[in-house]
Design a protein around this motif. Structure first.
Motif, PDB file in Angstrom:
ATOM      1  N   VAL A 209      -8.500  -5.895 -12.448  1.00 52.56           N
ATOM      2  CA  VAL A 209      -9.505  -4.970 -12.987  1.00 52.56           C
ATOM      3  C   VAL A 209     -10.167  -5.513 -14.243  1.00 52.56           C
ATOM      4  N   GLU A 210      -9.479  -6.351 -14.983  1.00 58.41           N
ATOM      5  CA  GLU A 210     -10.043  -6.865 -16.235  1.00 58.41           C
ATOM      6  C   GLU A 210     -11.039  -8.002 -16.019  1.00 58.41           C
ATOM      7  N   GLN A 211     -11.345  -8.308 -14.769  1.00 59.26           N
ATOM      8  CA  GLN A 211     -12.344  -9.331 -14.463  1.00 59.26           C
ATOM      9  C   GLN A 211     -13.192  -8.867 -13.279  1.00 59.26           C
ATOM     10  N   THR A 212     -14.345  -9.495 -13.100  1.00 57.08           N
ATOM     11  CA  THR A 212     -15.240  -9.125 -11.995  1.00 57.08           C
ATOM     12  C   THR A 212     -15.666 -10.319 -11.149  1.00 57.08           C
ATOM     13  N   ASP A 213     -15.207 -11.523 -11.497  1.00 55.37           N
ATOM     14  CA  ASP A 213     -15.595 -12.701 -10.715  1.00 55.37           C
ATOM     15  C   ASP A 213     -15.035 -12.642  -9.297  1.00 55.37           C
ATOM     16  N   VAL A 214     -13.833 -12.082  -9.154  1.00 54.01           N
ATOM     17  CA  VAL A 214     -13.199 -11.945  -7.845  1.00 54.01           C
ATOM     18  C   VAL A 214     -13.222 -10.467  -7.470  1.00 54.01           C
ATOM     19  N   ASP A 215     -13.863 -10.163  -6.340  1.00 50.69           N
ATOM     20  CA  ASP A 215     -13.971  -8.763  -5.934  1.00 50.69           C
ATOM     21  C   ASP A 215     -13.601  -8.616  -4.460  1.00 50.69           C
ATOM     22  N   GLY A 216     -13.977  -7.494  -3.849  1.00 53.33           N
ATOM     23  CA  GLY A 216     -13.621  -7.247  -2.457  1.00 53.33           C
ATOM     24  C   GLY A 216     -12.167  -6.815  -2.336  1.00 53.33           C
ATOM     25  N   ILE A 217     -11.564  -7.105  -1.191  1.00 53.94           N
ATOM     26  CA  ILE A 217     -10.163  -6.762  -0.968  1.00 53.94           C
ATOM     27  C   ILE A 217      -9.285  -7.783  -1.681  1.00 53.94           C
ATOM     28  N   ILE A 218      -8.423  -7.283  -2.564  1.00 53.06           N
ATOM     29  CA  ILE A 218      -7.495  -8.134  -3.311  1.00 53.06           C
ATOM     30  C   ILE A 218      -6.088  -7.629  -3.016  1.00 53.06           C
ATOM     31  N   ASN A 219      -5.291  -8.444  -2.348  1.00 50.75           N
ATOM     32  CA  ASN A 219      -3.919  -8.043  -2.038  1.00 50.75           C
ATOM     33  C   ASN A 219      -3.055  -8.110  -3.289  1.00 50.75           C
ATOM     34  N   ILE A 220      -2.388  -6.995  -3.600  1.00 51.99           N
ATOM     35  CA  ILE A 220      -1.436  -6.943  -4.704  1.00 51.99           C
ATOM     36  C   ILE A 220      -0.069  -7.170  -4.072  1.00 51.99           C
ATOM     37  N   CYS A 221       0.424  -8.390  -4.169  1.00 56.12           N
ATOM     38  CA  CYS A 221       1.589  -8.755  -3.358  1.00 56.12           C
ATOM     39  C   CYS A 221       2.217 -10.050  -3.840  1.00 56.12           C
ATOM     40  N   SER A 222       3.354 -10.387  -3.222  1.00 52.36           N
ATOM     41  CA  SER A 222       4.050 -11.635  -3.538  1.00 52.36           C
ATOM     42  C   SER A 222       3.617 -12.775  -2.623  1.00 52.36           C
ATOM     43  N   GLY A 223       3.149 -12.411  -1.409  1.00 48.96           N
ATOM     44  CA  GLY A 223       2.776 -13.425  -0.434  1.00 48.96           C
ATOM     45  C   GLY A 223       3.949 -13.959   0.365  1.00 48.96           C
ATOM     46  N   GLU A 224       5.140 -13.339   0.234  1.00 47.70           N
ATOM     47  CA  GLU A 224       6.338 -13.811   0.918  1.00 47.70           C
ATOM     48  C   GLU A 224       6.983 -12.692   1.733  1.00 47.70           C
ATOM     49  N   PRO A 225       7.257 -12.914   3.039  1.00 45.72           N
ATOM     50  CA  PRO A 225       7.951 -11.902   3.845  1.00 45.72           C
ATOM     51  C   PRO A 225       9.468 -12.031   3.698  1.00 45.72           C
ATOM     52  N   VAL A 226      10.140 -10.899   3.452  1.00 49.17           N
ATOM     53  CA  VAL A 226      11.602 -10.879   3.334  1.00 49.17           C
ATOM     54  C   VAL A 226      12.111  -9.689   4.137  1.00 49.17           C
ATOM     55  N   ALA A 227      13.199  -9.868   4.870  1.00 48.61           N
ATOM     56  CA  ALA A 227      13.785  -8.779   5.649  1.00 48.61           C
ATOM     57  C   ALA A 227      14.192  -7.639   4.720  1.00 48.61           C
ATOM     58  N   LEU A 228      13.878  -6.414   5.134  1.00 46.57           N
ATOM     59  CA  LEU A 228      14.143  -5.247   4.309  1.00 46.57           C
ATOM     60  C   LEU A 228      15.622  -5.142   3.930  1.00 46.57           C
ATOM     61  N   GLY A 229      16.508  -5.320   4.906  1.00 48.83           N
ATOM     62  CA  GLY A 229      17.934  -5.237   4.620  1.00 48.83           C
ATOM     63  C   GLY A 229      18.377  -6.291   3.626  1.00 48.83           C
ATOM     64  N   GLU A 230      17.903  -7.512   3.812  1.00 48.72           N
ATOM     65  CA  GLU A 230      18.258  -8.614   2.911  1.00 48.72           C
ATOM     66  C   GLU A 230      17.783  -8.325   1.489  1.00 48.72           C
ATOM     67  N   TYR A 231      16.558  -7.829   1.379  1.00 46.74           N
ATOM     68  CA  TYR A 231      16.019  -7.579   0.037  1.00 46.74           C
ATOM     69  C   TYR A 231      16.789  -6.458  -0.658  1.00 46.74           C
ATOM     70  N   ILE A 232      17.089  -5.393   0.082  1.00 47.59           N
ATOM     71  CA  ILE A 232      17.774  -4.258  -0.533  1.00 47.59           C
ATOM     72  C   ILE A 232      19.223  -4.596  -0.854  1.00 47.59           C
ATOM     73  N   GLU A 233      19.872  -5.403  -0.027  1.00 45.55           N
ATOM     74  CA  GLU A 233      21.225  -5.854  -0.360  1.00 45.55           C
ATOM     75  C   GLU A 233      21.212  -6.585  -1.712  1.00 45.55           C
ATOM     76  N   GLY A 234      20.210  -7.437  -1.917  1.00 46.57           N
ATOM     77  CA  GLY A 234      20.076  -8.139  -3.194  1.00 46.57           C
ATOM     78  C   GLY A 234      19.768  -7.184  -4.334  1.00 46.57           C
ATOM     79  N   PHE A 235      18.944  -6.175  -4.049  1.00 45.72           N
ATOM     80  CA  PHE A 235      18.590  -5.162  -5.050  1.00 45.72           C
ATOM     81  C   PHE A 235      19.829  -4.385  -5.486  1.00 45.72           C
ATOM     82  N   ILE A 236      20.659  -4.002  -4.528  1.00 48.56           N
ATOM     83  CA  ILE A 236      21.885  -3.256  -4.823  1.00 48.56           C
ATOM     84  C   ILE A 236      22.830  -4.105  -5.678  1.00 48.56           C
ATOM     85  N   LYS A 237      22.978  -5.375  -5.311  1.00 41.66           N
ATOM     86  CA  LYS A 237      23.870  -6.266  -6.050  1.00 41.66           C
ATOM     87  C   LYS A 237      23.341  -6.529  -7.459  1.00 41.66           C
TER      88      LYS A 237
END
Length: 279
Positions: A209-237
């Motif tokens: 939002v603090e810039q206007t050079d890049v517009d349109g659809i902007i994905n707010i993301c990590s760009g990496e797919p991780v299995a939900l169970g695997e990620y949450i197991e790590g989150f719990i630990k």
């Protein structure tokens, strides 16, 4: 810079407002409740943003529209009921003279899709939430094109926080652990998603939002797919929650993709420019 933020009292809103203020940005914060922040650059307004009328002398440099209710209840009909209100509000802002509009989107507007989500990925949503978000994107994109206004659609993926606020699965697990529960009923956990910690999520929104050079659809993301169970197991630990996942208690939702993640090239370009500017 001065930014009008709607939904400032929401789960994402408070973190985004704080980041903007930390960057020295003036913020006009609108929400149904106070956002709980105090800062000399913050002007807070409590009320229904759909009733907000902008006057020419009070125009912000940008509108950041985060307001949305029932975001975790994908089949709630309030999404379709509120769609024309969201569009009418944004249209009033544009017609009043706001020259930069940024709106919070969602990966759920894409619908069932396997693989990476790019700017031109077709959207085929099937839930009221996804349909409404996608329709708002299309309407606002054309509105801003007609008025020569900078338009950014900030498509959020999975947001992760350990504070127990909100209604995400991470919040529910934290809440269950605090209640002393030993197990958390879960799905198969095999679907792969794109996860982003809360602070990074807010930082990406603000950087966009603090810039206007890049517009349109902007994905707010990590760009990496991780299995939900695997990620949450790590989150719990990582957070020492002392709770285990009871796999298979709930079926996977039929509209959930086996693997879906965002193309983060645009947000990474924005962050790289920001780092270069601040160096």
């Amino acid at each position: 810079m001065r930014v009008l933020v709607t939904g400032a009292d929401g789960y994402i809103g408070r973190g985004v407002v704080q980041r903007l203020l930390d960057d020295g940005v003036e913020v006009d914060a609108w929400g149904l409740l106070p956002c709980g922040l105090s800062h000399p650059l913050l002007s807070e307004h409590v009320g229904d943003v759909f009733e907000l009328e902008l006057e020419g002398a009070d125009l912000p440099d940008a509108l950041l529209h985060l307001a949305w209710r029932n975001g975790f209840v994908h089949n709630d009909m309030s999404h379709l009921d509120d769609l024309p209100k969201h569009y009418a509000f944004i249209k009033r802002c544009v017609e009043a003279g706001v020259r930069h509009v940024a709106v919070m989107g969602s990966m759920h507007e894409v619908g069932y899709h396997e693989g990476v989500v790019c700017e031109d990925t077709p959207c085929r949503p099937t839930t009221p939430y996804g349909v409404s978000k996608n329709a708002l994107r299309q309407l606002c994109q054309e509105l801003c094109r007609q008025h020569d206004v900078t338009f950014q659609w900030l498509r959020g993926f999975y947001l992760v926080s350990n504070d127990g606020r909100g209604s995400s699965i991470f919040a529910k697990i934290v809440q269950a652990a605090r209640e002393g529960k030993a197990e958390f009923p879960f799905t198969s956990g095999t679907c792969k998603y794109d996860f982003l910690p809360y602070d990074q999520f807010c930082a990406q929104v603000v950087a966009a939002v603090e810039q206007t050079d890049v517009d349109g659809i902007i994905n707010i993301c990590s760009g990496e797919p991780v299995a939900l169970g695997e990620y949450i197991e790590g989150f719990i630990k990582e957070n020492d929650l002392g709770i285990s996942l009871a796999y298979g208690r709930y079926p996977d939702r039929p509209y959930d993709s086996p693997a879906i993640w965002g193309d983060n090239s645009k947000i990474q370009a924005i962050l790289a420019r920001r780092e270069g500017r601040d160096a």
